[in-house]
Design an enzyme around this catalytic site. Structure first.
Site: not given
Ligand code: AMP
Length: 218
Positions: A14, A89, A128, A162, A173
């Site tokens: 993404k 999500r 990553r 990360r 996750r």
């Molecule tokens: P990402 O970088 O999109 O993988 O997001 C990293 C982390 O942020 C996720 O594993 C969640 O803990 C939190 N997060 C990001 N977007 C959301 C969302 N839409 N709803 C809930 N938690 C989120």
């Protein structure tokens, strides 16, 4: 006008696709993950609240996340449209987003789902790494910086993995996110907004497929 959601599990591509879409279509990229990481780095109230969930690979509560998105979508810099990356999500978030887009009069025009199998996701996430300064994403297998040790985007020399890309957290996750992936696609399929794209292709081919969808409704 293009107002887009990019759906896809962590590691589906993404972020990379967003960069290419922003370059061509000048949309505002809104990544809830990036916003949370920034809030954590700045130790804001939202950042401190989110940290306990994020470090375990769990989702931050819907209300907190939806509020962050509504505030961001309300800002005046969104002129040419937006890309939502990592939101919604859950179905609850998708329903909240319906309310937000109605209140702000910024209706969705497209939902694009990047499909990638789980084995590939695990491999991609463990390879990553990110720029410490600007958050640009790289990958040891497929996307090293053009000049070794130097971020393509900002020139910084410091990188990190990360916390939530570490193997102990990745599994949870993926599980947490997989549960909602199919229902979310169904939700937008029913609204006639969904296109599914094969995210296992090269980044350029993925973008070509996305471009074919977006250039139809500019
Ligand atoms: P990402 O970088 O999109 O993988 O997001 C990293 C982390 O942020 C996720 O594993 C969640 O803990 C939190 N997060 C990001 N977007 C959301 C969302 N839409 N709803 C809930 N938690 C989120």
């Amino acid at each position: 006008m293009i107002n887009l959601i990019l759906l896809g599990l962590p590691g589906a591509g993404k972020g990379t696709a967003s960069e290419q879409i922003v370059d061509k279509y000048h949309l505002t990229h809104i990544s809830t993950g990036d916003m949370f990481r920034e809030a954590m780095a700045n130790k804001t109230k939202v950042g401190l609240e989110a940290k306990s969930y994020i470090d375990k690979g769990n989702l931050v509560p819907d209300e907190v996340t939806a509020k962050l998105v509504e505030e961001r979508l309300s800002q005046p810099d969104i002129k040419e449209g937006y890309i939502l990356d990592g939101f919604p999500r859950t179905i609850e978030q998708a329903e909240m987003l319906d309310g937000i887009t109605k209140r702000l009069n910024k209706p969705l025009t497209n939902v694009i789902a990047l499909d990638v199998d789980e084995d590939t996701l695990v491999k991609r996430l463990s390879a990553r790494f990110m720029c410490k300064n600007c958050g640009a994403t790289y990958n040891k297998i497929s996307k090293m910086p053009k000049v070794e040790g130097t971020c393509d985007r900002c020139g910084s020399h410091e990188f990190y993995q990360r916390e939530d890309d570490k193997p102990e957290v990745v599994k949870n996750r993926l599980e947490v996110n997989e549960k909602m992936n199919a229902p979310l696609k169904d939700f937008y399929q029913e609204k006639g907004l969904l296109t599914v794209i094969n995210g296992k292709q090269t980044p350029d081919k993925v973008f070509e497929d996305i471009d074919a969808v977006l250039s139809n409704n500019k």
